[in-house]
Design an enzyme around this catalytic site. Structure first.
Site, mmCIF file in Angstrom:
data_model
loop_
_atom_site.group_PDB
_atom_site.id
_atom_site.type_symbol
_atom_site.label_atom_id
_atom_site.label_comp_id
_atom_site.label_asym_id
_atom_site.label_seq_id
_atom_site.Cartn_x
_atom_site.Cartn_y
_atom_site.Cartn_z
ATOM 1 N N GLY A 20 0.843 -1.194 0.000
ATOM 2 C CA GLY A 20 0.000 0.000 0.000
ATOM 3 C C GLY A 20 0.865 1.226 0.000
ATOM 4 C CB CYS A 21 0.356 4.679 0.929
ATOM 5 S SG CYS A 21 1.342 6.122 1.287
ATOM 6 C CB VAL A 22 5.581 2.925 2.449
ATOM 7 C CG1 VAL A 22 5.014 1.791 3.272
ATOM 8 C CG2 VAL A 22 5.999 2.444 1.094
#
Lengths: 132, 330, 111, 537
Positions: free
Chosen positions: C109-111
């Site tokens: 996902g978002c990092v």
């Protein structure tokens, strides 16, 4: 970065502030403070005494005077009974200043030294002294 | 433990000079001359030493905590005091911080009410802190009348202000009441508030007890157990003109007061009280937020191992070409 | 690191049960992993798993849901090209659950 | 994985620590849902980190190197001599407690060791033991304790529960910044191979592949092509961004989250639509394809190693300056560290907007401006046509990212933009915005999925404020300028404030932007009918 200049400047300011009492007294002698009791009235006394013992007067005179004022102004009581049992009229001008007629050499000596400004003379008239 | 031990320590510190000068008169030299000189030396040089120790470590990055709008486009109003970019603006921010405790003024209290967190006003700590520090400073400066023979008008004016209401004789100083109230509040708070008690150390209680004892001994001396004040000044002047004398007629209470102050002075450089100097060295407050305007230099910046573009292209050249990306090497 | 025994072999998995080595994967293992969650893999499930494995082979990363939806829609028809359909297949989230069965690492996902 | 309790259960919080307990006597307990999995050996090895091995935090044996205590203490001495902040902050705290209830983790959890002062004391106690005389001899009485495995575990647990948001530092009378202490704690733990998987994975990715997500060059292209298709569907305009193009005027760098995860992708579409409409000469880079910096959550050196790519790529491509996208900690690093680490950027020019001619003197040295600075300037100079009514289905509030608020002061630019592109905007209460803003609860690499409890706890204060404006004004969209916010606030809104969604500012801009030659838009960037177009008023 180190901000060396700013830190040194700050420390110099600190040093001056922290040692200011020493700096202000550099090369000054410690003046001896002795209020004078050399007045004709006192010299004429067979046994020199105040309304209370010297040590008491030295540290408590302000409270005594404050008390005297309240006694006279608020209660109309004009007689003070000392710890020696003698009665004294409560009066700055007629009791205290009768003997200590030398305000400048007596009162002012310590008051000036300690930078104390008693407000006695806001109402009372300071004695006219013959000699400076 | 962390409350009782500091209290006992302060009691012992009170008793030492009290018994010392009462039982053996000669100890006056010790308490009146040796200790004060040692204390001042330890304080002044200890303080300088600590600052230099901090100063030895550089500030490698420009890390102000910004608390307002940055300087950017000309039509957007910069918050000059909370987000400074010039030295003057930083000075302004620091003055607010040091003189009126700007950050602490923001304080608020979090509580859980009806299943949600609410933030209420909480200015008491700020007020007590301000009252404590300012009255301490006022009292400190006021004491200069003991250290200079011709007391400057400014000091006399201060004293006049402090005793403005002319209550009692000797005149009552307002700062005496303020410092007692403020220190008591700070102490009670540490004992009473669960969060603050939890985080407190013995080192937090000790200075409070000590300062409280100093204030109480001073107040007792001025208003109750009077001492020969002219002699006290003689002693003080003797000390600061490097010609110490022990005049007659000074009561034990004075030596208690003086000794406690000396302990405070000696304790100061090696304790949290150094926040007095430290606040000036705090990089989150004393730096300008100008790191995009001028390059900030880190004296220990060193080269690091990086993954270069060439290495990257070597890893992905085929995939890059396939995706239509330009490459340096075919 | 945890391990999982399957067909007499010890297979390394991460703390959330995702395979550490893509090569350990087999169709039987996928079935086994699904059965641990009480899921029986149908051809519809396999469409997604196969797509994920292909995508991963090409890009070394699991696709984001948007791409997954679009690609499944392209391949299997628009009625399957929506998030709802994928969530019905994989109630634990198509990214997380399907990647696990496909032997892919846990999606970031978002990092 | 630990099951996440219901919101009501999570809110059973007592802010009062046990009355008679001494915090040093409370052993650390690693609670499931409150920490991330340990770093994998291969990710540590990829960046040449020591003690690279797989390990599991809940296991008793952490597989530490021999004499790890010596390693930590040596590093501590070293950092004390290198960072005045660290040294001063170890010494001057008076434990006044002003910071105690300012940390989002404490507000949402009540764990006393999440009071910033106590978090710092975890480190100070060890500092006192080995670096002060009083601590050496008086021990516990002086607030000192020895460094042992329990202390190390406590450090790891609590310093990976600090998001370096700096909110405590705003309230501290000496400006003590817990972030500075957390940064050091993370340096020390990384010397022992004790990072988290969620940080070390992205770090390794970013180092080798250019971005945290590990998007290889063709994956980036693929992702952006998908966005371009969507833009064409919505506007009828085919845009054609360039990659790794030498000679472009501007290099554009954004967090990779914007390239690969909703709703960040809508923000990325927003940038591209705006730049296309302006016709500016810019390029993306697949090598410097990450604005964020998980190295910053690891060690100073790692942060510098990852950051180096941006200037290196700007130099290789020969651009005049750099625009940076919407991201939080990315801007802490760009504003306060980049130029110092990897400058001087003297091969570039002071940024000057090609559209308005405005010279950005505030970036005279770094040569890098924030995209909201760029856009606010455009709007102020009337250079773009906007139809704010397209955002009329949204009632918006704005969340300041910790880093842009407290490590930069970028407060008005995004607000100006939002107010220009939307009609319905409401601020959250004053205590929760601008320099007092609350962290999303998942910064500094805490945005994993195995630690949902602590994330939701940390996200509670922000969500609580959003709930206030949702109930009062009907707010349904939370705007922000941070990639981690976009990802993690979505989760925290779903948990605490269902019905509120999350958006980047440039998604709002692009929705309102009237592009030259566009067809009549029916939907917004998310493919949902525009107000008045789908009967969903």
């Amino acid at each position: 970065m180190y901000n060396t200049g700013k830190i040194i400047a700050g420390l110099v300011v600190f040093f001056i502030l922290a040692t200011l009492p020493f700096l202000l007294n550099l090369g000054k002698a410690n003046a001896k403070i002795e209020p004078s009791i050399d007045t004709p009235e006192i010299n004429a006394m067979p046994k020199k005494h105040c309304v209370e013992p010297k040590a008491f007067m030295r540290s408590e005179h302000m409270q005594l005077l404050n008390n005297w004022r309240d006694q006279v102004v608020r209660n109309g009581n004009r007689i003070y009974v000392g710890s020696d049992g003698n009665e004294y009229p409560i009066s700055l001008q007629n009791t205290c200043m009768k003997c200590h007629a030398n305000k400048k050499k007596f009162c002012d000596k310590c008051h000036n030294y300690m930078a104390v400004k008693p407000y006695c003379w806001g109402c009372h008239i300071a004695p006219k002294e013959n000699e400076a | 433990m962390k409350t009782v031990l500091p209290f006992i320590a302060v009691v012992i510190l009170v008793l030492l000079p009290l018994f010392g000068v009462t039982v053996a008169h000669q100890t006056q030299i010790f308490f009146g001359v040796v200790v004060p000189y040692t204390a001042v030396a330890v304080f002044v040089f200890g303080f300088i030493y600590r600052i230099l120790q901090w100063g030895k470590s550089p500030v490698p990055f420009c890390i102000p905590t910004t608390c307002g709008q940055q300087k950017s486009l000309p039509w957007i109003k910069q918050d000059k005091l909370e987000n400074p970019v010039t030295t003057m603006q930083v000075v302004g921010r620091m003055l607010l911080e040091v003189l009126v405790f700007r950050s602490l003024f923001r304080n608020m209290k979090t509580e859980m009410k009806e299943g949600k967190a609410v933030y209420g006003s909480e200015k008491l700590l700020w007020l007590a802190g301000l009252a404590f520090h300012w009255s301490f400073l006022f009292i400190f400066v006021r004491h200069y009348r003991f250290f200079v023979q011709d007391v400057p008008t400014a000091i006399q004016l201060m004293e006049g202000m402090d005793s403005f209401f002319q209550i009692g004789a000797p005149l009552f100083y307002m700062t005496d009441a303020v410092i007692l109230g403020a220190v008591t509040f700070l102490l009670v708070r540490r004992v009473y508030l669960p969060q603050i008690r939890y985080i407190s150390l013995a080192a937090d209680f000790f200075p409070l007890f000590l300062i409280l004892a100093i204030a109480i001994s001073g107040i007792l001396m001025r208003y109750f157990f009077k001492t020969h004040i002219v002699a006290v000044k003689q002693l003080a002047i003797g000390l600061v003109s490097l010609n110490p004398t022990i005049p007659e007629g000074i009561g034990a209470i004075f030596y208690v007061h003086l000794f406690l102050i000396c302990v405070l002075l000696m304790y100061f450089p090696f304790s949290k009280l150094m926040h007095m100097g430290g606040v000036f060295l705090s990089p989150t407050r004393n730096m300008a937020n100008d790191s995009r305007i001028v390059r900030y230099i880190n004296p220990w910046n060193y080269p690091v191992h990086v993954h270069t573009y060439e290495e990257y292209e070597d890893d992905f050249r085929e995939k890059m070409k396939k995706a239509g990306l330009p490459v340096e090497k075919e | 690191m945890a391990t999982m025994d399957f067909q007499g072999k010890s297979i390394e998995v991460d703390d959330d049960g995702y395979l550490l080595n893509l090569d350990d994967w087999s169709k039987e293992l996928a079935d086994h992993l699904a059965s641990l969650d009480g899921v029986t893999l149908t051809p519809a499930h396999w469409e997604v798993i196969n797509f994920l494995r292909d995508y991963y082979k090409q890009y070394q990363i699991a696709p984001m849901i948007k791409i997954l939806v679009k690609e499944i829609g392209k391949a299997m028809g628009p009625e399957k090209g929506n998030t709802k359909y994928l969530y019905e297949l994989y109630p634990g989230g198509p990214a997380k659950q399907a990647c696990k069965y496909a032997g892919l690492p846990k999606p970031t996902g978002c990092v | 994985m630990a099951k996440l309790p219901k919101p009501e259960e999570l809110l059973q919080i007592n802010y009062n620590p046990p009355p008679t307990e001494d915090w040093m006597d409370r052993p650390v307990e690693l609670k499931q849902g409150n920490f991330c999995w340990g770093a994998k050996g291969k990710n540590l090895a990829a960046v040449e980190f020591p003690n690279a091995r797989d390990w599991t935090p809940v296991e008793a044996d952490w597989k530490l190197p021999k004499d790890w205590e010596g390693t930590v203490l040596e590093a501590m001495a070293d950092r004390l001599s290198k960072y005045r902040s660290f040294k001063v902050f170890m010494d001057i705290c008076v434990r006044c407690g002003a910071c105690a209830d300012k940390c989002h983790f404490f507000i949402g959890g009540g764990d006393p060791k999440n009071m910033p002062v106590l978090r710092a004391e975890l480190m100070r106690s060890v500092y006192r033991k080995y670096f002060t005389t009083a601590g050496k001899y008086l021990g516990k009485l002086a607030g000192a304790r020895e460094l042992d495995l329990n202390v190390l575990k406590e450090w790891w647990y609590y310093f990976y529960q600090c998001t370096e948001c700096r909110r405590c530092s705003v309230f501290c009378p000496y400006g003590i910044d817990t972030a500075e202490i957390t940064l050091m704690a993370r340096e020390f733990t990384n010397l022992l191979g004790l990072n988290t998987d969620w940080i070390s994975g992205p770090v390794a990715n970013c180092y080798m592949k250019g971005n945290h997500l590990g998007l290889e060059p063709h994956a980036i292209m693929n992702s952006i092509e998908g966005m371009i298709d969507d833009i064409e569907t919505i506007t009828g305009i085919r845009i054609n961004p360039s990659f790794n193009r030498k000679g472009a005027e501007i290099l554009f760098v954004t967090p990779s989250g914007d390239l690969f995860a909703d709703p960040g992708t809508f923000t990325a579409m927003g940038y591209m639509m705006l730049f296309h409409e302006l016709g500016i000469d810019y390029t993306w880079s697949t090598y410097a394809s990450e604005g964020g910096n998980f190295g910053f959550f690891t060690s100073n050196e790692m942060a510098k190693r990852l950051n180096a790519k941006i200037y290196a790529e700007a130099k290789r491509l020969g651009v005049k300056y750099i625009i940076g996208g919407e991201c939080g900690h990315m801007w802490r690093v760009l504003n306060q560290y980049m130029d110092t680490w990897n400058g001087p950027a003297d091969f570039m020019e002071v940024p000057k907007s090609p559209i308005t001619g405005t010279v950005f003197d505030n970036a005279a040295s770094t040569k890098m401006i924030h995209v909201t600075e760029f856009t606010a300037d455009l709007i102020k100079n009337n250079k773009i046509k906007l139809d704010p009514s397209r955002n009329d289905d949204l009632v918006i509030t704005y969340h300041d990212s910790c880093n842009t608020a407290r490590g930069m002061g970028l407060l008005e630019e995004p607000r100006y933009i939002i107010n220009s592109v939307c009609n319905k905007f409401h601020e959250m209460p004053d205590n929760t915005i601008r320099e007092r803003t609350f962290c999303c609860g998942s910064g500094t690499g805490l945005n994993a999925s195995e630690n949902m409890e602590i994330r939701m706890r940390g996200g509670y204060p922000r969500a609580n404020a959003v709930k206030f404006v949702r109930d009062k004004h009907g707010v349904n969209m939370l705007a922000n300028i941070c990639a981690i916010d976009r990802a993690t606030l979505s989760a925290s809104m779903d948990y605490w404030v269902p019905g509120v969604r999350v958006t980047g500012v440039h998604e709002l801009v692009a929705n309102a932007l009237i592009m030259t030659g566009e067809k009549e838009r029916e939907t917004n960037l998310r493919g949902e009918p525009l107000p008045g177009k789908g009967g969903n008023e």
